[in-house]
Each structure stands twice: as C-alpha cells, then as structure tokens.
Motif scaffolding. Structure first.
Motif, short mmCIF file in Angstrom:
data_model
loop_
_atom_site.label_atom_id
_atom_site.label_comp_id
_atom_site.label_asym_id
_atom_site.label_seq_id
_atom_site.Cartn_x
_atom_site.Cartn_y
_atom_site.Cartn_z
N TYR A 1 0.86 -1.18 0.00
CA TYR A 1 0.00 0.00 0.00
C TYR A 1 0.89 1.23 0.00
O TYR A 1 2.06 1.16 0.40
N GLU A 2 0.33 2.36 -0.43
CA GLU A 2 1.04 3.63 -0.40
C GLU A 2 0.14 4.70 0.19
O GLU A 2 -1.06 4.71 -0.08
N ALA A 3 0.72 5.57 0.99
CA ALA A 3 0.00 6.72 1.54
C ALA A 3 0.48 7.96 0.78
O ALA A 3 1.67 8.10 0.49
N TYR A 4 -0.44 8.85 0.46
CA TYR A 4 -0.15 10.07 -0.29
C TYR A 4 -0.70 11.27 0.47
O TYR A 4 -1.83 11.23 0.96
N VAL A 5 0.08 12.35 0.55
CA VAL A 5 -0.39 13.62 1.09
C VAL A 5 -0.07 14.73 0.10
O VAL A 5 0.94 14.69 -0.60
N SER A 6 -0.96 15.71 0.06
CA SER A 6 -0.81 16.83 -0.87
C SER A 6 -1.79 17.92 -0.47
O SER A 6 -2.73 17.67 0.29
N ASP A 7 -1.59 19.11 -0.99
CA ASP A 7 -2.59 20.15 -0.81
C ASP A 7 -3.81 19.88 -1.68
O ASP A 7 -4.92 20.29 -1.36
N ASN A 8 -3.61 19.18 -2.81
CA ASN A 8 -4.70 18.84 -3.71
C ASN A 8 -4.33 17.53 -4.42
O ASN A 8 -3.58 17.54 -5.39
N LEU A 9 -4.86 16.42 -3.92
CA LEU A 9 -4.49 15.10 -4.45
C LEU A 9 -4.85 14.92 -5.92
O LEU A 9 -4.10 14.30 -6.67
N GLU A 10 -5.98 15.45 -6.32
CA GLU A 10 -6.43 15.23 -7.70
C GLU A 10 -6.05 16.41 -8.59
O GLU A 10 -6.89 17.05 -9.21
N SER A 11 -4.75 16.65 -8.65
CA SER A 11 -4.21 17.71 -9.49
C SER A 11 -2.82 17.29 -9.96
O SER A 11 -2.33 16.24 -9.56
N GLU A 12 -2.21 18.12 -10.76
CA GLU A 12 -0.84 17.86 -11.20
C GLU A 12 0.17 18.36 -10.18
O GLU A 12 1.37 18.29 -10.38
N GLU A 13 -0.33 18.86 -9.04
CA GLU A 13 0.51 19.46 -8.00
C GLU A 13 1.49 18.47 -7.37
O GLU A 13 2.59 18.82 -6.99
N GLY A 14 1.07 17.21 -7.22
CA GLY A 14 1.92 16.21 -6.58
C GLY A 14 2.00 16.41 -5.08
O GLY A 14 1.19 17.11 -4.48
N GLY A 15 2.97 15.76 -4.46
CA GLY A 15 3.13 15.85 -3.01
C GLY A 15 4.10 14.78 -2.54
O GLY A 15 5.12 14.54 -3.20
N TYR A 16 3.75 14.11 -1.45
CA TYR A 16 4.65 13.13 -0.83
C TYR A 16 3.96 11.79 -0.67
O TYR A 16 2.73 11.73 -0.52
N MET A 17 4.75 10.73 -0.70
CA MET A 17 4.21 9.40 -0.52
C MET A 17 5.17 8.52 0.26
O MET A 17 6.37 8.79 0.30
N CYS A 18 4.62 7.51 0.92
CA CYS A 18 5.42 6.48 1.58
C CYS A 18 4.70 5.15 1.37
O CYS A 18 3.50 5.13 1.07
N SER A 19 5.42 4.06 1.48
CA SER A 19 4.79 2.76 1.25
C SER A 19 4.99 1.84 2.44
O SER A 19 5.89 2.04 3.26
N PHE A 20 4.13 0.84 2.52
CA PHE A 20 4.17 -0.15 3.59
C PHE A 20 3.48 -1.41 3.10
O PHE A 20 2.78 -1.40 2.09
N LYS A 21 3.69 -2.49 3.81
CA LYS A 21 3.05 -3.76 3.47
C LYS A 21 1.99 -4.07 4.52
O LYS A 21 2.18 -3.81 5.70
#
Length: 159
Positions: free
Chosen positions: A120-140
């Motif tokens: 799985y991956e977790a994502y954070v951003s100011d606007n997830l559904e945009s081209e802005e991007g942000g940060y992610m981390c993964s875990f099992k």
C-alpha cells in the motif's frame, strides 16, 4: 535534420499538445513516513507528518490500483473522512485505524481499506487530484496470522 525531428516530437507529444504534466510524488520521511513498515490486521497505520505535508490524504492499494481518499476538501456525500483538511494540515501524526472504511470509487461499496494483503502507499498533498503532486510512503499489509487470529503465531521451541 536532427533538429527538425526533435521539433516535430515536441509539438506532437501529449504534454506539448494538451498541457498535461503528471504529478510528481516525492519520498521524504521528514515530510511523510509510514509506520510500521509491515502492518498486521489489528494495527493502525501511523503517519508522521513534517512541515508542509498538505491538507489531503489518500491510501492506494498497489495490486489493483484502488485509491481511498481519507481526507479531501469536498468529499462525496456519505464518504467517511478521517478528519478535516484543516486538522490534517496542522497534524504532526495521524493514526489510520485498521478498521477504517472507505470506497475505492464513488459508487463502490464501503469496505475496510486494509482488506487484502500486499503493498500500500499513503499520499499527502494540498490537492491530491491535481498535477501538483506531493509526498508518498509505502508499507506492506500482511493481514491476519495463518490461524486467522489477531495474535502472531508463537515460534516452536521458544519460551
């Protein structure tokens, strides 16, 4: 001749014709870190958040590309939210309970996000559904132990 070919490629590429640029997702544990690295069925996912991590949060199950939006600015009616975007923006740690439910699509069933073993991956951003991007981390996520209990199996011969 080479410059004509390059110019032709640039004017016919999708990025050049429609302005779309894919989002860039960075991995920086100072901004977003997932803990533990391997999650069991009864454990919450703990996210450590650094300065500027954003206002929205999603979890993606990699195996089937299912996205669960846990914190967004305008969630669909009836969509469970972990907290408000304002609360996420000011948080330094967030706990996602193992039992938290969401929908992988607007008309999909409400289901436990951590329901299948895998990455799985977790994502954070100011606007997830945009081209802005942000940060992610993964875990099992490994789910339950083989005997379908929440307790890990004890090792044979151990005290």
């Amino acid at each position: 001749m080479k410059s004509i070919f390059v110019a032709a490629l640039l004017t016919t590429s999708p990025a050049a014709t429609d302005g779309y640029e894919p989002a860039v997702w960075s991995s920086d544990p100072r901004i977003l870190a997932c803990s533990p690295d391997t999650l069991q069925a009864s454990q919450p996912l703990v996210l450590s958040l650094g300065l500027g991590h954003g206002r929205e949060l999603a979890i993606r199950r990699v195996s089937d590309d299912s996205w669960y939006f846990l914190v967004v600015g305008s969630p669909p009616d009836g969509e469970p939210q972990l907290m408000t975007p304002e609360e996420l923006a000011s948080a330094s740690h967030v706990e996602v309970p193992a039992s938290f439910k969401g929908r992988a699509s607007v008309d999909g069933p409400l289901e436990r996000i951590f329901s299948r073993a895998g990455t799985y991956e977790a994502y954070v951003s100011d606007n997830l559904e945009s081209e802005e991007g942000g940060y992610m981390c993964s875990f099992k996520y490994i789910g339950m132990s083989p005997n379908n209990s929440f307790k890990p199996n004890s090792l044979r011969g151990s005290a």
